[in-house]
Design an enzyme around this catalytic site. Structure first.
Site, PDB file in Angstrom:
ATOM      1  N   ARG A  24       0.825  -1.216   0.000  1.00 37.87           N
ATOM      2  CA  ARG A  24       0.000   0.000   0.000  1.00 37.87           C
ATOM      3  C   ARG A  24       0.860   1.267   0.000  1.00 37.87           C
ATOM      4  O   ARG A  24       0.589   2.233   0.702  1.00 37.87           O
ATOM      5  CB  ARG A  24      -0.999  -0.029   1.173  1.00 37.87           C
ATOM      6  CG  ARG A  24      -2.119  -1.032   0.914  1.00 37.87           C
ATOM      7  CD  ARG A  24      -3.201  -0.964   1.957  1.00 37.87           C
ATOM      8  NE  ARG A  24      -2.696  -1.408   3.240  1.00 37.87           N
ATOM      9  CZ  ARG A  24      -3.191  -1.050   4.416  1.00 37.87           C
ATOM     10  NH1 ARG A  24      -4.220  -0.226   4.462  1.00 37.87           N
ATOM     11  NH2 ARG A  24      -2.687  -1.495   5.526  1.00 37.87           N
ATOM     12  N   GLU A  25       1.895   1.239  -0.833  1.00 39.50           N
ATOM     13  CA  GLU A  25       2.812   2.378  -0.909  1.00 39.50           C
ATOM     14  C   GLU A  25       2.087   3.655  -1.337  1.00 39.50           C
ATOM     15  O   GLU A  25       2.429   4.748  -0.891  1.00 39.50           O
ATOM     16  CB  GLU A  25       3.931   2.108  -1.932  1.00 39.50           C
ATOM     17  CG  GLU A  25       4.948   1.055  -1.519  1.00 39.50           C
ATOM     18  CD  GLU A  25       4.532  -0.355  -1.921  1.00 39.50           C
ATOM     19  OE1 GLU A  25       3.351  -0.580  -2.283  1.00 39.50           O
ATOM     20  OE2 GLU A  25       5.387  -1.257  -1.859  1.00 39.50           O
ATOM     21  N   LYS A  27      -1.041   4.580  -0.751  1.00 37.80           N
ATOM     22  CA  LYS A  27      -1.768   5.136   0.399  1.00 37.80           C
ATOM     23  C   LYS A  27      -0.803   5.915   1.288  1.00 37.80           C
ATOM     24  O   LYS A  27      -1.074   7.053   1.672  1.00 37.80           O
ATOM     25  CB  LYS A  27      -2.414   3.988   1.186  1.00 37.80           C
ATOM     26  CG  LYS A  27      -3.117   4.413   2.461  1.00 37.80           C
ATOM     27  CD  LYS A  27      -3.538   3.175   3.255  1.00 37.80           C
ATOM     28  CE  LYS A  27      -4.128   3.543   4.595  1.00 37.80           C
ATOM     29  NZ  LYS A  27      -5.444   4.182   4.498  1.00 37.80           N
ATOM     30  N   GLY A 447     -26.896   1.715  17.271  1.00 42.10           N
ATOM     31  CA  GLY A 447     -26.111   0.584  17.769  1.00 42.10           C
ATOM     32  C   GLY A 447     -24.739   0.942  18.272  1.00 42.10           C
ATOM     33  O   GLY A 447     -24.421   0.739  19.432  1.00 42.10           O
ATOM     34  N   SER A 448     -23.903   1.512  17.400  1.00 44.53           N
ATOM     35  CA  SER A 448     -22.527   1.745  17.844  1.00 44.53           C
ATOM     36  C   SER A 448     -22.405   3.083  18.546  1.00 44.53           C
ATOM     37  O   SER A 448     -23.082   4.053  18.206  1.00 44.53           O
ATOM     38  CB  SER A 448     -21.566   1.682  16.656  1.00 44.53           C
ATOM     39  OG  SER A 448     -21.892   2.652  15.696  1.00 44.53           O
ATOM     40  N   GLU A 499     -21.543  -1.765  20.798  1.00 45.12           N
ATOM     41  CA  GLU A 499     -20.704  -2.424  19.778  1.00 45.12           C
ATOM     42  C   GLU A 499     -19.211  -2.164  19.944  1.00 45.12           C
ATOM     43  O   GLU A 499     -18.453  -2.203  18.965  1.00 45.12           O
ATOM     44  CB  GLU A 499     -21.175  -2.040  18.350  1.00 45.12           C
ATOM     45  CG  GLU A 499     -22.629  -2.434  18.086  1.00 45.12           C
ATOM     46  CD  GLU A 499     -23.138  -2.069  16.688  1.00 45.12           C
ATOM     47  OE1 GLU A 499     -22.325  -1.915  15.763  1.00 45.12           O
ATOM     48  OE2 GLU A 499     -24.369  -1.953  16.535  1.00 45.12           O
ATOM     49  N   GLU A 620     -27.984  -1.151  -2.233  1.00 45.57           N
ATOM     50  CA  GLU A 620     -26.820  -1.003  -3.102  1.00 45.57           C
ATOM     51  C   GLU A 620     -26.490  -2.269  -3.886  1.00 45.57           C
ATOM     52  O   GLU A 620     -25.745  -2.218  -4.847  1.00 45.57           O
ATOM     53  CB  GLU A 620     -25.603  -0.532  -2.302  1.00 45.57           C
ATOM     54  CG  GLU A 620     -25.093  -1.549  -1.302  1.00 45.57           C
ATOM     55  CD  GLU A 620     -23.910  -1.024  -0.500  1.00 45.57           C
ATOM     56  OE1 GLU A 620     -24.015   0.099   0.014  1.00 45.57           O
ATOM     57  OE2 GLU A 620     -22.894  -1.715  -0.409  1.00 45.57           O
ATOM     58  N   CYS A 658     -29.083   2.756   5.525  1.00 45.11           N
ATOM     59  CA  CYS A 658     -28.577   4.122   5.357  1.00 45.11           C
ATOM     60  C   CYS A 658     -27.979   4.293   3.971  1.00 45.11           C
ATOM     61  O   CYS A 658     -28.088   3.401   3.146  1.00 45.11           O
ATOM     62  CB  CYS A 658     -27.562   4.441   6.440  1.00 45.11           C
ATOM     63  SG  CYS A 658     -26.370   3.142   6.740  1.00 45.11           S
ATOM     64  N   HIS A 709     -22.986  12.060   9.959  1.00 41.74           N
ATOM     65  CA  HIS A 709     -21.817  12.148   9.077  1.00 41.74           C
ATOM     66  C   HIS A 709     -21.015  13.415   9.331  1.00 41.74           C
ATOM     67  O   HIS A 709     -20.002  13.642   8.696  1.00 41.74           O
ATOM     68  CB  HIS A 709     -22.254  12.084   7.615  1.00 41.74           C
ATOM     69  CG  HIS A 709     -22.948  10.796   7.292  1.00 41.74           C
ATOM     70  ND1 HIS A 709     -22.315   9.580   7.360  1.00 41.74           N
ATOM     71  CD2 HIS A 709     -24.226  10.519   6.953  1.00 41.74           C
ATOM     72  CE1 HIS A 709     -23.164   8.614   7.066  1.00 41.74           C
ATOM     73  NE2 HIS A 709     -24.335   9.163   6.815  1.00 41.74           N
TER      74      HIS A 709
HETATM   75  N1  GLN Z   1     -25.439  -1.039  13.950  1.00 45.37           N
HETATM   76  C1  GLN Z   1     -24.451  -0.439  13.109  1.00 45.37           C
HETATM   77  C2  GLN Z   1     -23.839   0.755  13.829  1.00 45.37           C
HETATM   78  O1  GLN Z   1     -24.534   1.358  14.605  1.00 45.37           O
HETATM   79  C3  GLN Z   1     -25.041   0.018  11.799  1.00 45.37           C
HETATM   80  C4  GLN Z   1     -24.003   0.588  10.881  1.00 45.37           C
HETATM   81  C5  GLN Z   1     -24.493   0.900   9.476  1.00 45.37           C
HETATM   82  O2  GLN Z   1     -25.642   1.013   9.202  1.00 45.37           O
HETATM   83  N2  GLN Z   1     -23.608   1.081   8.544  1.00 45.37           N
HETATM   84  O3  GLN Z   1     -22.709   1.108  13.613  1.00 45.37           O
HETATM   85 ZN    ZN Z   2     -26.447   3.135   8.974  1.00 41.21          ZN
END
Ligand code: GLN
Ligand code: ZN
Length: 772
Positions: A24-25, A27, A447-448, A499, A620, A658, A709
């Protein structure tokens, strides 16, 4: 095999090669440049050396017709934007001041200018920077980067074939620039863009390129008559140029369909077609249009998106059929090798028995070379390779890893009742309400919680043996303790454990499921300098023991409030892994679903009243051709339901999605039959809530009111305003309050403030509801 005349000259080639280098030079050099530790000259030198190393590697393998211009500091679509001079107004000053810094400013933004938007490159996990075009866009040719690469390859004594994003695909991938009318169609700029391509092609010819490749993957998608007409006009015009290299128009990722007759008739010198997977339909379609008389056909018979060894005999049979259909048949991987890791030889931890089932970029190149040799000189000349290939395929087909009788028997016995909840939604909802006792507008998170530096250090320490399992476990438990007490204090209604133990939402489960394989160096570019190491779905999938129950149960032991169990869904597990190619995706999805179903069952038995199964990748992975979508959605939603429907009626199933527009899959979302869905919505001002309502979505939903984000903390008023907007579409009995997505990339300070505001907003809006 008989050797027909067209085969005599069959040559091997590829359309692109991994850019990063063995260590990975790239990067390191690019990120070093951003931090000011690497000079521009040093970055350029590293890049030139990486290009040379790739070409040498290709040449040593027997490829003499090498791709150039596929290399990029960040993204090849952004490079095309530079090549056609379509720099957005807000970045023009920076680009004029310094081309390299301006380039990175477009990619990453600066303090005061937003970057270009990033989105997925077709249905791969590579992301490109979206061109912004408007009625005022003025194109201007800058062929310098492409010309330089041609000269570099010529200097090595190779035959360069510059690879460019084709003009039709470039325009179809673009979006209206800020300030352009929303209905502006970038494709309307085609006539202005073509002279720029003509100029670049002339420059490439002058630099010594015999051929140029124009990539048009957008033509494998459903296209309107007007779009097909644009393709016809584009290649009519470029083909008619006098001063140009020979033109190869390349398509990949699927079949060309109605674009095939258009390109077959175009006055270009060759077409590259994909013959793997569903794109194998190109074979009959090509025969139906009478082949490509007078043209070169480049046959993509080695899958450029997967990591399995090719079935050489099958490919030879395909190639043999193609011989009668074109003047000259060359052999290639189906698409750029950008989408696979570099070299299986770097993998030291994979059992050699299994390693020979795998082919990364280097091995795929060798396969292409072998096939071309067998095609031109007869299969006798590749007898050794064929024997080794047969042995590898046989070992894979007969391995207990790919055939676990217990897993197969269980999957075969699945009935449609297994994928259905025992009660219809209305009855379940009442049981859940009684079970959970939540207020109106209940608050929760996705969650996280923040993945802090300390957590990452703890994981690295565990891996390096600096701390033991017990110490690691203590660290995670301490984190769970903090996350729970924060949520209680803040007044969230449905809690999560945070998480902390998960490195990545797919990898964590892949590491715990039998049949999944991890690579040590299988890096693939996701975007810019970000690389991922997708796990490999190699065999039949089973779950030797519970994967998450311990942590969720520990969290539950700390609080009286409901704690939500958290799993990654089967469709997302497939989407972010390399999948098997020896059985239908639906079968793999079903195996993963059954393993997850057991986890759901164990969570429920451990007293978890709410279980969330995340499916951010559902949208996706939607096939590129609409004709294939119903089939995909049928198995994808079935896999989700199989994961989640074994529970009691009063256990509440959540799902989360998402990154996407969901408008066109609302029916499929409904079909998941989840009790509650949380979705990204803050930036689109609750658009998705209106889409769900328009569909008549009957279940509960939490359109996000906090854009995770960005480090920005949403105010109470702002979140409350979004909630009131949500209430216009979804009644209070069915509306949840949550952020857009997980908080793992956020810091604690902004997370704390944002969630406090989110809870306050929920309280405010609750107090405005009419008392019932
Ligand atoms: N449960 C995951 C979190 O909270 C969901 C992550 C995601 O949707 N990409 O990180
Ligand atoms: Zn999400």
């Amino acid at each position: 095999m008989t050797t027909k005349s067209a085969a005599a000259a069959a040559r091997p080639t590829v359309y692109g090669y991994p850019r990063q280098g063995g260590n990975r030079e790239l990067k390191k050099a690019v990120e070093g440049y951003w931090k000011g530790r690497v000079t521009a000259d040093a970055l350029r030198a590293t890049a030139a050396e990486l290009r040379r190393a790739n070409w040498r590697r290709l040449a040593e393998a027997g490829v003499h017709d090498v791709p150039t211009g596929d290399f990029s500091y960040y993204d090849h679509v952004l490079d095309t934007t530079v090549m056609v001079g379509a720099v957005p107004a807000r970045h023009r000053e920076a680009v004029a001041a310094d081309a390299l810094d301006g380039y990175f400013a477009m990619a990453r933004g600066t303090q005061d200018t937003a970057p270009l938007e990033m989105t997925k490159w077709f249905d791969t996990n590579y992301h490109y920077l979206v061109p912004e075009l408007g009625p005022d866009t003025v194109f201007a040719a800058d062929s310098s980067r492409q010309v330089e690469a041609v000269k570099e390859a010529l200097a090595l004594g190779l035959a360069p074939r510059p690879v460019l994003v084709g003009p039709v695909t470039y325009l179809l991938l673009a979006k209206p620039a800020p300030g352009a009318p929303a209905d502006f169609e970038p494709l309307s700029l085609l006539d202005r863009l073509l002279p720029v391509y003509a100029e670049v092609l002339a420059d490439l010819r002058a630099a010594g390129a015999g051929w140029a490749q124009l990539d048009e993957p957008a033509l494998v998608q459903d296209r309107t008559a007007a779009e097909l007409g644009a393709a016809e006009r584009a290649y009519g015009r470029l083909g008619a140029l006098e001063d140009r290299p020979r033109l190869l128009v390349a398509s990949y990722f699927d079949r060309l369909g109605e674009a095939l007759p258009v390109l077959a008739k175009a006055p270009v010198d060759g077409l590259a077609l994909d013959f793997t997977g569903a794109a194998a339909a190109n074979l009959d379609a090509l025969a139906a249009v009478g082949g490509l008389p007078g043209k070169r056909l480049v046959a993509g018979v080695v899958d450029g998106r997967n990591i399995w060894v090719n079935d050489l005999e099958k490919s030879l049979a395909t190639l043999g059929t193609l011989l009668g259909l074109a003047d000259r048949v060359d052999v290639a991987a189906s698409c750029s090798l950008l989408h696979v890791p570099l070299d299986t030889a770097a993998e030291r931890d994979i059992d050699p028995q299994i390693l020979r089932w795998l082919a990364f970029a280097r091995q795929k190149t060798a396969e292409v070379v072998t096939l071309a040799k067998g095609l031109s000189r007869g299969t006798g000349t590749i007898a050794g390779e064929l024997a080794a290939n047969r042995a590898a395929l046989a070992s894979r087909a007969s391995s207990p890893i790919t055939h676990d009788p217990a897993v197969r028997a269980r999957a075969a016995a699945v009935t449609s009742a297994d994928a259905r909840r025992s009660q219809p939604y209305g009855e379940r909802a009442a049981a859940q309400r009684a079970h959970l006792g939540l207020p109106l507008l209940p608050t929760t998170t996705i969650g996280s919680f923040p993945q802090t530096a300390e957590l990452r250090t703890a994981r690295a320490d565990l891996r390096a043996g600096r701390i033991g399992e017990a110490q690691y476990e203590e660290r995670i438990k301490a984190e769970i303790g903090e996350v729970i007490s924060f949520q209680e204090k803040t007044g969230l209604d449905v809690l999560v454990h945070g998480e902390a133990e998960r490195n990545d939402m797919v990898q964590y489960f892949a590491e715990r499921l039998t049949g999944y394989l991890a690579t040590q160096h299988g890096w693939v570019q996701s975007y810019g300098t970000r690389y991922v190491r997708p796990p490999v779905l190699a065999g039949d999938i089973s779950r030797p023991e519970p994967m998450t129950v311990r942590w969720t149960a520990y969290a539950r032991s700390l609080t009286d409030r409901p704690v939500k169990g958290m799993l990654t869904g089967p469709v997302t597990m497939l989407a972010w892994s390399f999948v098997r190619d020896d059985q239908p995706l639906a079968d793999t999805a079903r195996q993963v679903a059954l393993a997850l179903r057991d986890e759901v069952g164990d969570l429920e038995r451990a007293g978890t009243p709410v279980i969330q199964v995340d499916e951010p990748a559902l949208r996706e992975t939607l096939p590129l051709r609409s004709a294939d979508r119903a089939g995909y959605l049928a198995w994808a939603t079935e896999a989700f339901r199989l994961t989640t429907s074994g529970v009691r009626p009063d256990t509440q199933i959540h799902t989360h999605m998402c990154y996407a527009e969901f408008g066109d899959i609302v029916a499929a979302i409904d079909d998941l039959d989840a009790d509650v869905i949380s979705l990204e919505a803050a930036r689109s001002h609750m658009q998705v809530a209106r889409e769900l309502a328009a569909h008549g979505y009957p279940r509960e939903a939490g359109p996000g009111v906090y854009d995770i984000h960005s480090p920005r903390v949403p105010g109470v008023d702002e979140a409350a305003a979004l909630l009131r907007k949500g209430l216009e579409a979804i009644p209070a009995e069915r509306l949840w309050v949550n952020p857009d997505c997980g908080l793992k990339t956020r810091g604690w300070a902004e997370t704390r403030a944002s969630l406090e505001n989110l809870v306050a907003a929920a309280r405010t809006v609750r107090s405005e509801l009419p008392a019932s």
